[in-house]
Design a protein around this motif. Structure first.
Motif, PDB file in Angstrom:
ATOM      1  N   PHE A   1      42.103  39.497  40.924  1.00 43.65           N
ATOM      2  CA  PHE A   1      41.361  40.250  40.231  1.00 43.65           C
ATOM      3  C   PHE A   1      40.831  39.725  39.135  1.00 43.65           C
ATOM      4  N   VAL A   2      41.756  38.980  38.393  1.00 46.08           N
ATOM      5  CA  VAL A   2      41.272  38.203  37.062  1.00 46.08           C
ATOM      6  C   VAL A   2      40.344  36.913  37.322  1.00 46.08           C
ATOM      7  N   ARG A   3      40.959  36.149  38.503  1.00 49.00           N
ATOM      8  CA  ARG A   3      40.340  34.977  38.620  1.00 49.00           C
ATOM      9  C   ARG A   3      38.859  35.063  39.337  1.00 49.00           C
ATOM     10  N   LEU A   4      38.738  35.888  40.205  1.00 50.13           N
ATOM     11  CA  LEU A   4      37.438  35.352  41.063  1.00 50.13           C
ATOM     12  C   LEU A   4      36.250  36.124  40.058  1.00 50.13           C
ATOM     13  N   PRO A   5      35.086  35.733  40.690  1.00 51.11           N
ATOM     14  CA  PRO A   5      34.017  35.699  39.507  1.00 51.11           C
ATOM     15  C   PRO A   5      33.302  37.061  39.453  1.00 51.11           C
ATOM     16  N   ASP A   6      32.991  37.788  40.684  1.00 57.53           N
ATOM     17  CA  ASP A   6      32.103  38.954  40.584  1.00 57.53           C
ATOM     18  C   ASP A   6      32.921  40.257  41.278  1.00 57.53           C
ATOM     19  N   VAL A   7      32.037  41.517  41.314  1.00 56.80           N
ATOM     20  CA  VAL A   7      32.788  42.935  41.823  1.00 56.80           C
ATOM     21  C   VAL A   7      33.379  42.658  43.256  1.00 56.80           C
ATOM     22  N   TYR A   8      32.210  41.914  44.065  1.00 57.65           N
ATOM     23  CA  TYR A   8      32.512  41.866  45.653  1.00 57.65           C
ATOM     24  C   TYR A   8      33.852  41.212  45.942  1.00 57.65           C
ATOM     25  N   THR A   9      33.856  39.974  45.486  1.00 51.59           N
ATOM     26  CA  THR A   9      35.211  39.063  45.488  1.00 51.59           C
ATOM     27  C   THR A   9      36.360  39.740  44.951  1.00 51.59           C
ATOM     28  N   ARG A  10      36.181  40.422  43.810  1.00 51.33           N
ATOM     29  CA  ARG A  10      37.364  40.954  43.014  1.00 51.33           C
ATOM     30  C   ARG A  10      37.921  42.205  44.171  1.00 51.33           C
ATOM     31  N   LEU A  11      36.948  42.883  44.880  1.00 49.83           N
ATOM     32  CA  LEU A  11      37.399  44.054  45.541  1.00 49.83           C
ATOM     33  C   LEU A  11      37.938  43.376  46.868  1.00 49.83           C
ATOM     34  N   HIS A  12      37.788  42.157  47.218  1.00 50.85           N
ATOM     35  CA  HIS A  12      38.482  41.407  48.373  1.00 50.85           C
ATOM     36  C   HIS A  12      40.152  41.431  47.859  1.00 50.85           C
ATOM     37  N   ALA A  13      40.155  40.976  46.781  1.00 46.49           N
ATOM     38  CA  ALA A  13      41.499  40.528  46.088  1.00 46.49           C
ATOM     39  C   ALA A  13      42.352  42.092  46.231  1.00 46.49           C
ATOM     40  N   THR A  14      41.516  42.810  45.314  1.00 47.92           N
ATOM     41  CA  THR A  14      42.624  44.178  45.280  1.00 47.92           C
ATOM     42  C   THR A  14      42.704  44.861  46.478  1.00 47.92           C
ATOM     43  N   GLY A  15      41.529  45.156  47.186  1.00 47.29           N
ATOM     44  CA  GLY A  15      41.433  46.129  48.171  1.00 47.29           C
ATOM     45  C   GLY A  15      42.347  45.471  49.414  1.00 47.29           C
ATOM     46  N   LYS A  16      42.595  44.196  49.578  1.00 48.32           N
ATOM     47  CA  LYS A  16      43.317  43.671  50.673  1.00 48.32           C
ATOM     48  C   LYS A  16      44.686  43.226  50.382  1.00 48.32           C
ATOM     49  N   VAL A  17      44.688  42.461  49.425  1.00 51.98           N
ATOM     50  CA  VAL A  17      45.963  41.735  49.302  1.00 51.98           C
ATOM     51  C   VAL A  17      46.974  42.909  48.522  1.00 51.98           C
ATOM     52  N   GLY A  18      46.405  43.633  47.683  1.00 51.67           N
ATOM     53  CA  GLY A  18      46.920  44.991  47.106  1.00 51.67           C
ATOM     54  C   GLY A  18      47.517  45.807  47.936  1.00 51.67           C
ATOM     55  N   VAL A  19      46.770  46.286  49.060  1.00 51.85           N
ATOM     56  CA  VAL A  19      47.385  46.975  50.153  1.00 51.85           C
ATOM     57  C   VAL A  19      48.300  46.517  50.639  1.00 51.85           C
ATOM     58  N   PHE A  20      48.172  45.366  51.074  1.00 53.05           N
ATOM     59  CA  PHE A  20      49.208  44.661  51.964  1.00 53.05           C
ATOM     60  C   PHE A  20      50.622  44.539  51.333  1.00 53.05           C
ATOM     61  N   GLY A  21      50.367  44.301  50.079  1.00 50.78           N
ATOM     62  CA  GLY A  21      51.627  44.446  49.253  1.00 50.78           C
ATOM     63  C   GLY A  21      52.318  45.690  49.011  1.00 50.78           C
ATOM     64  N   VAL A  22      51.543  46.823  48.930  1.00 49.15           N
ATOM     65  CA  VAL A  22      52.075  48.039  48.863  1.00 49.15           C
ATOM     66  C   VAL A  22      52.510  48.569  50.175  1.00 49.15           C
ATOM     67  N   VAL A  23      51.934  47.907  51.341  1.00 45.63           N
ATOM     68  CA  VAL A  23      52.561  48.461  52.656  1.00 45.63           C
ATOM     69  C   VAL A  23      53.948  47.585  52.656  1.00 45.63           C
TER      70      VAL A  23
END
Lengths: 109, 160
Positions: free
Chosen positions: A27-49
């Motif tokens: 979320f901090v490193r990636l450049p724009d909205v869409y790439t940041r959503l990849h990080a939070t929406g995928k890696v984040g959900v995987f972590g919570v699972v």
């Protein structure tokens, strides 16, 4: 059996924490909205699972509840990412350095 | 009638999974709650074809497996990209035709794409074309098309 469950919970907690941290880092490193959503929406959900798997193995949560929560997360996660991405596109936040843009073909390099 | 019984069964299973208590009294409560929930919903008529049910169940299981696999792989892939000091991304938006006729099929295939590694649906137009944001364009196009074919084949088996 106890030891196996404990080991499973331990690995899942470590891996889940790792992926949650990586999600925030992205979320901090990636450049724009869409790439940041990849990080939070995928890696984040995987972590919570993974954390839920750990909770099911080692706390009185129970597998039934954990599996239901995992299914709900897997349904809700992508929907949230899509809703945020769509909203971002509509209010005119566009990609930084796109390689190709089929939504706005005139702007692509 | 068949779909009503199936809905009651599914809702009861969810209730039992939530309460994790298999006593007879609890099952009765679950069935009563399921009937109550269905009484509040608008009834939907859908023809069930029992010959197709077998292949549909297999397709649903394969679909869930594909989704879980996608989630794990996309977690790993995005983690690798984020942890790489050079940040190797080539973002872009490409158009993918959904290939499904029904609205439900299009919605599900958009959901599956968003769960797949490095892809996220940004916008869907009236013809069912999904504008998908891709994190790494370099090897995206062929991989995306192949994965989409597999998912559409499975979805068409589930909702004929």
């Amino acid at each position: 059996m106890e030891t196996i469950l404990q080991l499973l919970a331990l690995t899942a907690v470590i891996a889940g924490t790792f992926f949650s941290v990586v999600g925030m880092l992205g979320f901090v490193r990636l450049p724009d909205v869409y790439t940041r959503l990849h990080a939070t929406g995928k890696v984040g959900v995987f972590g919570v699972v993974l954390l839920l798997v750990a909770a099911a193995a080692w706390t009185p949560l129970g597998w039934g509840r954990a599996i239901l929560l995992i299914i709900l997360l897997m349904v809700a996660g992508p929907v949230t990412s899509h809703a945020l991405a769509s909203a971002a596109f509509r209010i005119g936040l566009h990609m930084k350095q796109p390689v190709r843009d089929d939504l706005r073909p005139d702007k692509a390099p | 009638m068949v779909s009503y019984v199936r809905a009651v069964l599914l809702l009861t299973l969810v209730y039992l999974a939530l309460t994790s208590n298999l006593q007879a009294s609890n099952i009765v409560v679950g069935v009563l709650l399921a009937v109550g929930v269905l009484a509040l919903l608008r009834p939907q008529r859908r023809v069930t074809d029992w010959r197709a049910a077998g292949t549909a169940v297999v397709a649903v299981l394969r679909y869930i497996f594909v989704l879980a696999h996608d989630m794990v792989v996309s977690g790993m892939q995005v983690a690798r990209i984020v942890l790489d000091p050079k940040l190797p991304i080539q973002p872009g938006i490409i158009a993918i035709p959904s290939g499904c006729q029904s609205e439900l099929g299009t919605a599900l295939s958009a959901h599956a794409i968003t769960l797949a590694p490095g892809e996220m649906v940004v916008e869907i137009d009236d013809d069912g074309v999904m504008y998908t944001h891709v994190l790494d364009m370099a090897h995206a196009e062929t991989a995306v098309a192949e994965a989409q074919e597999l998912r559409v084949a499975l979805l068409n088996k589930i909702f004929p």
